[in-house]
Design a protein around this motif. Structure first.
Motif, mmCIF file in Angstrom:
data_model
loop_
_atom_site.group_PDB
_atom_site.id
_atom_site.type_symbol
_atom_site.label_atom_id
_atom_site.label_comp_id
_atom_site.label_asym_id
_atom_site.label_seq_id
_atom_site.Cartn_x
_atom_site.Cartn_y
_atom_site.Cartn_z
ATOM 1 N N ARG A 130 40.750 -50.454 16.967
ATOM 2 C CA ARG A 130 41.354 -50.277 18.137
ATOM 3 C C ARG A 130 42.456 -51.494 18.622
ATOM 4 O O ARG A 130 43.631 -51.342 19.041
ATOM 5 N N THR A 131 42.008 -52.467 18.559
ATOM 6 C CA THR A 131 42.911 -53.640 18.321
ATOM 7 C C THR A 131 44.216 -53.990 17.352
ATOM 8 O O THR A 131 45.260 -54.039 17.889
ATOM 9 N N GLU A 132 43.660 -53.604 16.065
ATOM 10 C CA GLU A 132 44.765 -53.703 15.146
ATOM 11 C C GLU A 132 46.025 -52.473 15.534
ATOM 12 O O GLU A 132 47.129 -52.681 15.107
ATOM 13 N N LYS A 143 46.523 -50.778 18.330
ATOM 14 C CA LYS A 143 47.275 -50.769 19.783
ATOM 15 C C LYS A 143 48.811 -51.047 19.706
ATOM 16 O O LYS A 143 49.221 -50.181 20.799
ATOM 17 N N SER A 144 49.173 -51.932 19.052
ATOM 18 C CA SER A 144 50.532 -52.145 18.987
ATOM 19 C C SER A 144 51.282 -50.745 18.616
ATOM 20 O O SER A 144 52.497 -50.631 18.952
ATOM 21 N N PRO A 175 37.351 -47.903 24.915
ATOM 22 C CA PRO A 175 37.152 -48.418 23.509
ATOM 23 C C PRO A 175 35.554 -47.514 23.257
ATOM 24 O O PRO A 175 35.428 -47.288 21.843
#
Length: 259
Positions: free
Chosen positions: A166-168, A170-171, A223
């Motif tokens: 999710r963090t990786e 997101k961009s 999430p």
């Protein structure tokens, strides 16, 4: 070539995977095709006939490499735009670790963890801004579970991977949701074994409601999707209590000893 907008669902022949196929085909009108993946060919054909939406079937064993090669080849051939990937394939086997057959233990890791990871990896180049990934984990992911040790550990992997991705991603505008239900009324327990205590049986819920919430939570970019007060409360307790307490409680509830 115009990209074909698709949703891909693994484990689509039964249970939550099948329910995702039914609900996605009704809710998302901007898709061109639904791609469904599972072992049971006849079940996939039945699903294809049932839905009024264009469906492409991939019958094969997700513990074998050839099914991923088929999917990857078709993704490239159609220059697909994967708007949604739902990893719903998986199974569990209850019992003391020492007594569960090693093929079953390894199979859970292969299907629940390795296959899910491979499917995300091959789809990754075909995601675009606004794409969604829903990984079906479990409330068992929140804490170790004696009597369901490998299954819970495999779902902890799914949960952890989902939060990291999710963090990786997101961009890139790609959103990942870990779906973490408690006991769901599906064929799952025909293979895993019956629920070991009355509490778990009493909180069993319908796949329809779990999937409905999961899709809503994906739209909301959440999430984690947890259905029902019982499982939300259980998740809260796992954050408060030491793991040693939780494992002792779970071990007692499941009546598990060392051998």
């Amino acid at each position: 070539m115009i990209a074909v907008r698709i949703a891909i669902i693994t484990g689509a022949s039964s249970g939550m995977g099948r329910e995702f196929a039914c609900q996605i085909s009704r809710l998302y009108k901007n898709l061109d095709e639904l791609w469904v993946v599972a072992r049971r060919t006849e079940r996939l054909k039945e699903l294809q006939e049932q839905l009024t939406f264009p469906v492409r079937t991939f019958d094969g064993d997700l513990q074998r490499e050839y099914i991923f090669e088929r999917v990857e080849r078709e993704l490239d051939r159609h220059q697909a735009d994967v708007r949604m990937l739902v990893n719903a394939a998986g199974y569990g086997k209850m019992g003391c670790f020492a007594k569960v057959d090693i093929k079953e233990q390894s199979g859970m890791i292969d299907l629940n963890c390795k296959a899910l990871t491979k499917m995300i990896q091959i789809c990754l180049p075909y995601f675009s801004k606004g794409s969604r990934i829903l990984n079906v984990a479990s409330a068992a992911a929140f804490a170790p579970q004696p009597g369901f040790a490998v299954y819970a550990a495999s779902k902890s992997y799914v949960y952890s991977l989902s939060l990291a991705l999710r963090t990786e991603l997101k961009s890139r505008g790609i959103f990942v949701t870990a779906v973490c239900p408690g006991p769901v009324d599906t064929e799952f327990f025909e293979r895993s074994g019956s629920l070991p205590n009355s509490f778990k049986s009493s909180v069993k819920v319908s796949s329809k409601e779990v999937v409905k919430l999961a899709l809503m939570d994906s739209v909301r970019k959440k999430p984690v999707s947890v259905y029902g007060y019982a499982m939300k409360s259980a998740r809260g307790l796992t954050k408060l209590l030491p793991y040693t307490w939780i494992t002792d409680i779970m071990g007692a509830a499941n009546k598990i000893s060392e051998i």
